[in-house]
Design a protein around this motif. Structure first.
Motif, PDB file in Angstrom:
ATOM      1  N   LYS A  82      -1.972   4.728  -3.041  1.00 57.27           N
ATOM      2  CA  LYS A  82      -3.023   3.722  -2.912  1.00 57.27           C
ATOM      3  C   LYS A  82      -3.835   3.946  -1.633  1.00 57.27           C
ATOM      4  O   LYS A  82      -5.062   3.738  -1.620  1.00 57.27           O
ATOM      5  CB  LYS A  82      -2.416   2.315  -2.919  1.00 57.27           C
ATOM      6  N   ILE A  83      -3.162   4.336  -0.562  1.00 56.37           N
ATOM      7  CA  ILE A  83      -3.872   4.596   0.697  1.00 56.37           C
ATOM      8  C   ILE A  83      -4.848   5.753   0.519  1.00 56.37           C
ATOM      9  O   ILE A  83      -6.002   5.706   0.967  1.00 56.37           O
ATOM     10  CB  ILE A  83      -2.872   4.902   1.838  1.00 56.37           C
ATOM     11  N   ALA A 135      -4.286  -0.882   6.305  1.00 54.54           N
ATOM     12  CA  ALA A 135      -3.824   0.429   5.846  1.00 54.54           C
ATOM     13  C   ALA A 135      -4.811   1.527   6.234  1.00 54.54           C
ATOM     14  O   ALA A 135      -4.406   2.620   6.676  1.00 54.54           O
ATOM     15  CB  ALA A 135      -3.614   0.409   4.336  1.00 54.54           C
ATOM     16  N   LEU A 136      -6.106   1.270   6.087  1.00 56.71           N
ATOM     17  CA  LEU A 136      -7.115   2.274   6.445  1.00 56.71           C
ATOM     18  C   LEU A 136      -7.146   2.525   7.947  1.00 56.71           C
ATOM     19  O   LEU A 136      -7.276   3.664   8.399  1.00 56.71           O
ATOM     20  CB  LEU A 136      -8.495   1.813   5.963  1.00 56.71           C
ATOM     21  N   ARG A 141      -8.904   5.550   0.869  1.00 57.86           N
ATOM     22  CA  ARG A 141      -9.683   6.401   1.785  1.00 57.86           C
ATOM     23  C   ARG A 141     -10.806   7.119   1.037  1.00 57.86           C
ATOM     24  O   ARG A 141     -11.926   7.244   1.556  1.00 57.86           O
ATOM     25  CB  ARG A 141      -8.760   7.409   2.472  1.00 57.86           C
ATOM     26  N   MET A 155       0.834  -1.192   0.000  1.00 53.36           N
ATOM     27  CA  MET A 155       0.000   0.000   0.000  1.00 53.36           C
ATOM     28  C   MET A 155       0.873   1.248   0.000  1.00 53.36           C
ATOM     29  O   MET A 155       1.388   1.668   1.034  1.00 53.36           O
ATOM     30  CB  MET A 155      -0.929  -0.019   1.219  1.00 53.36           C
ATOM     31  N   LYS A 204      -4.655   2.167  10.036  1.00 54.69           N
ATOM     32  CA  LYS A 204      -3.457   2.921  10.398  1.00 54.69           C
ATOM     33  C   LYS A 204      -3.590   4.389   9.974  1.00 54.69           C
ATOM     34  O   LYS A 204      -3.208   5.297  10.702  1.00 54.69           O
ATOM     35  CB  LYS A 204      -2.214   2.310   9.756  1.00 54.69           C
ATOM     36  N   ALA A 205      -4.142   4.594   8.780  1.00 53.43           N
ATOM     37  CA  ALA A 205      -4.312   5.965   8.290  1.00 53.43           C
ATOM     38  C   ALA A 205      -5.260   6.739   9.191  1.00 53.43           C
ATOM     39  O   ALA A 205      -5.031   7.922   9.491  1.00 53.43           O
ATOM     40  CB  ALA A 205      -4.841   5.939   6.861  1.00 53.43           C
ATOM     41  N   PRO A 253       1.529   5.405  -0.493  1.00 53.97           N
ATOM     42  CA  PRO A 253       0.726   6.561  -0.068  1.00 53.97           C
ATOM     43  C   PRO A 253      -0.397   6.884  -1.054  1.00 53.97           C
ATOM     44  O   PRO A 253      -1.500   7.252  -0.649  1.00 53.97           O
ATOM     45  CB  PRO A 253       1.762   7.693  -0.005  1.00 53.97           C
ATOM     46  N   THR A 300      -5.076  -6.314   3.772  1.00 50.29           N
ATOM     47  CA  THR A 300      -4.072  -5.260   3.563  1.00 50.29           C
ATOM     48  C   THR A 300      -4.743  -3.897   3.530  1.00 50.29           C
ATOM     49  O   THR A 300      -4.254  -2.924   4.133  1.00 50.29           O
ATOM     50  CB  THR A 300      -3.305  -5.500   2.246  1.00 50.29           C
ATOM     51  N   VAL A 301      -5.879  -3.828   2.832  1.00 50.24           N
ATOM     52  CA  VAL A 301      -6.638  -2.567   2.772  1.00 50.24           C
ATOM     53  C   VAL A 301      -7.124  -2.180   4.155  1.00 50.24           C
ATOM     54  O   VAL A 301      -7.007  -1.018   4.573  1.00 50.24           O
ATOM     55  CB  VAL A 301      -7.837  -2.707   1.805  1.00 50.24           C
TER      56      VAL A 301
END
Length: 199
Positions: free
Chosen positions: A151-152, A182-183, A156, A147, A185-186, A149, A178-179
């Motif tokens: 893609k993140i 990542a979401l 979002r 992922m 964490k974001a 930046p 993975t998605v």
């Protein structure tokens, strides 16, 4: 009289260890332990364990090559040091310098072991230095993240538009978990930034 014990190993089940065993017996081994289909990178092989249990102080371990003892320098070095501590000699059929039953062979063996240990230590030191440098540059060892930046940010936006995690994962060609990670964490990073700005 010195008891000579042979050890042979082949990595694949369909390989025949008979030639190795015959060589070892012809060179004086009264007993030969054979591992078949066992990985060279695993120290805990069944017949190797049995061989170590059988060996006694003053015995000589006979191998065709040192790589029969293990597939990495670390395993080989640890094995050689362990045998030396136990008073077990070692002799290689194809590496004449490896013969601790003679004074000259023991001296040469000592030099080989020192240089091999130095090589292992140098590789380890270089690896640690490389990891430290990568960390200082903001990178970590291992594979690059799936992922990015970009893609993140896209994930979002799509999530804000009520797209499912399965759909987002398919569009970005990554796994659903993975998605989700990542979401999460974001969102946590965004919450931290909001709290810090209020503080």
């Amino acid at each position: 009289m010195t008891n000579v014990v042979g050890y042979a190993r082949v990595s694949k089940r369909d390989q025949n260890p008979a030639a190795q065993e015959a060589e070892l017996r012809a060179a004086g081994a009264s007993r030969v332990f054979v591992d078949q289909g066992e990985s060279s990178r695993i120290a805990d092989r069944p017949q190797w364990r049995a061989c170590l249990d059988y060996l006694r102080e003053g015995d000589t371990l006979l191998v065709r090559r040192l790589d029969r003892l293990g597939g990495t320098e670390r395993i080989i070095i640890e094995t050689l040091h362990d045998l030396d501590r136990r008073g077990v000699n070692i002799r290689s059929l194809t590496e004449p310098m490896i013969d601790t039953t003679t004074p000259m062979g023991r001296a040469l063996f000592g030099m080989v072991a020192v240089f091999a240990q130095l090589r292992v230590d140098t590789i380890r030191e270089n690896t640690m230095r490389g990891l430290a440098h990568a960390k200082a540059q903001g990178r970590v060892g291992g594979r690059p993240p799936k992922m990015t930046p970009e893609k993140i940010a896209q994930a979002r936006r799509m999530r804000a538009e009520s797209h499912s995690l399965d759909h987002i994962a398919a569009v970005l060609s990554v796994g659903k978990s993975t998605v989700a990670r990542a979401l999460a964490k974001a969102e946590a990073d965004a919450a931290d930034m909001r709290n810090n700005s209020h503080g």
